[in-house]
Design an enzyme around this catalytic site. Sequence first.
Site, PDB file in Angstrom:
ATOM      1  N   GLY A   1       0.804  -1.229   0.000  1.00  0.00           N
ATOM      2  CA  GLY A   1       0.000   0.000   0.000  1.00  0.00           C
ATOM      3  C   GLY A   1       0.829   1.268   0.000  1.00  0.00           C
TER       4      GLY A   1
ATOM      5  N   VAL B   1      -6.299 -12.539   4.688  1.00  0.00           N
ATOM      6  CA  VAL B   1      -6.477 -12.144   6.101  1.00  0.00           C
ATOM      7  C   VAL B   1      -7.548 -12.933   6.841  1.00  0.00           C
ATOM      8  CG1 VAL B   1      -5.598  -9.784   5.960  1.00  0.00           C
ATOM      9  CG2 VAL B   1      -8.003 -10.220   5.454  1.00  0.00           C
TER      10      VAL B   1
ATOM     11  N   ASP C   1      -1.278   8.360  15.830  1.00  0.00           N
ATOM     12  CA  ASP C   1      -1.776   9.648  15.368  1.00  0.00           C
ATOM     13  C   ASP C   1      -0.511  10.355  14.895  1.00  0.00           C
ATOM     14  OD1 ASP C   1      -2.304  12.435  15.202  1.00  0.00           O
ATOM     15  OD2 ASP C   1      -4.114  12.122  16.382  1.00  0.00           O
ATOM     16  N   HIS C   2      -0.330  10.438  13.581  1.00  0.00           N
ATOM     17  CA  HIS C   2       0.997  10.858  13.105  1.00  0.00           C
ATOM     18  C   HIS C   2       1.318  12.299  13.496  1.00  0.00           C
ATOM     19  CE1 HIS C   2      -1.158  12.676   9.706  1.00  0.00           C
ATOM     20  NE2 HIS C   2      -0.054  13.310   9.391  1.00  0.00           N
TER      21      HIS C   2
ATOM     22  N   ASP D   1     -12.006  12.714  10.039  1.00  0.00           N
ATOM     23  CA  ASP D   1     -10.684  12.552   9.436  1.00  0.00           C
ATOM     24  C   ASP D   1      -9.616  13.366  10.170  1.00  0.00           C
ATOM     25  OD1 ASP D   1      -9.025  11.514   7.282  1.00  0.00           O
ATOM     26  OD2 ASP D   1      -8.953  13.552   6.491  1.00  0.00           O
TER      27      ASP D   1
ATOM     28  N   HIS E   1      -6.254  14.402  15.136  1.00  0.00           N
ATOM     29  CA  HIS E   1      -5.167  15.382  15.162  1.00  0.00           C
ATOM     30  C   HIS E   1      -5.523  16.679  15.908  1.00  0.00           C
ATOM     31  CE1 HIS E   1      -3.881  12.522  12.261  1.00  0.00           C
ATOM     32  NE2 HIS E   1      -4.441  13.078  11.211  1.00  0.00           N
TER      33      HIS E   1
END
Length: 490
Positions: free
Chosen positions: A15, A86, A177-178, A235, A240
């Site tokens: 991906g 999976v 959570d980047h 989103d 964030h």
Amino acid sequence: TNTPTALIMIFGATGDLAHRKLFPSLYRLYKKGRLTDRFAVLGVARRSLTLEEFQESVRKSIVEFTGEQDGLDEFASHFYYQSHDVTDSSSYIQLRELANKLDEHYGLEGNRLFYLAMAPEFFGTIGDHLKLDGLTDTAGYKRLVIEKPFGHDFESAQELNNRLRQAFSEEEIYRIDHYLGKAMVQNIQVIRFANALFEPLWNNRYISNIQVTSSETLGVEERGRYYEKSGALRDMVQNHMLQMVALLAMEPPIKLNTEEIRSEKVRALRSLRPMSQDEVNQYFVRGQYDEGTINGESVPGYRTEPMVDPESNTETYVAGKLVIDNFRWAGVPFYIRTGKRLGSKSTKIVVQFKDIPMNLYYNTDEKLTPNLLVIHIQPEEGVTLHLNAKKSGSGMKTTPVRLSTASKSIDRMNTPEAYEKLLYDSMRGDATNFTHWDEVALSWKFVDAISAVWENTKETTFPNYAAGSDGPQVADQLLEKDGFEWWPVE
Ligand code: BG6
């Protein structure tokens, strides 16, 4: 030691995320000596690929996203691949055998990181099988690193969490959570707790309001199918934006350890005032982009993007006012806004201080501007302090001056920096910059109240902002009602 060993099993290895962020981040860690030779990456995905093809795709991703290739062949030789179903136990049993072999070959001490970087509908199934088919049965540590979205609302998040907890304990689950990997987001607590200048002022006696903005120029891209069901609220806000608010609002932790920091963040989220239906309409506004021009290029409106309903009610912009009910913040609004297809790509926090008790300089032509502390998250990184000083020349006119450490880092924006930190932390077992279940749960509950109202009322003004603009007018009105305005995100 600071060079952990691990078998990193990446589900979703063909991906976008793996190629754009994970492989380049691992390569950088390797180059910095933060990964010794005792690591292996086991890529897992549905597609059938040969080992050579997979390693070639890893090399390509490194060259494309880091521009380097030093030691690349050696690095890529640590990568393995299995085409995987999976839902099928026999596939996991094969995976386990390969994992055991790699473990032995590289001396990995049974340490395993399972990284879920794929469609969220399979998170639960994979968790079940990892346990059922013996992959979590290992001598070393086992950790689950899991990408967003963690559920779609509180209920589905809780269901997913309960399911994952059958195989992993809370301590073993690393929810990404980047934003928490971004250098300047990590810097919020240092600015607050390492400066005598700010800590005493960080409350409702001296701060008038706080504004958190995250604007993007990108549109929905190829993600229409996901985004239609998500919207900007799920989103960006649930994760964030609320994470940044929690870091700004939390009490000083007793110690800088994972448990203390995360429990203070949880307390901050617990103090968010829940909203009734009326309050949602009063405190939150939404937008959806129309066609427009960004950097001289004309771009389509949201409703004509691929996989998007031509009458879509999905918001691509959210602005809101958060009320935090505790001693520190009573009376101080936290405003947040985020949207796609805006005029600039920028994430910034503005802390606006209250006016001084009396303005001695009111009859000069310059109006006194309030003191501001701006924390630049991206693309610039740093802080700017806005002060007032005397204008040069005779007389006592004032002029705004800025003290700034902010610098435009050479296009840090899209580098895997954040992921590099988070991957390293997950291997070292430091969960501080990952979200605890309690944070996820509280954020969903807060956001669910808003979506409950929005999903039941068709927004007749959509689309209500042009691509390339500053967003919908309703966002400005939101602050005007309180006598404030958004500080520009230049
Ligand atoms: C992701 C969202 O979590 O964050 C994307 O799913 C968004 O829609 C992205 O574009 C923004 O991240 P950044 O690091 O570019 O600000």
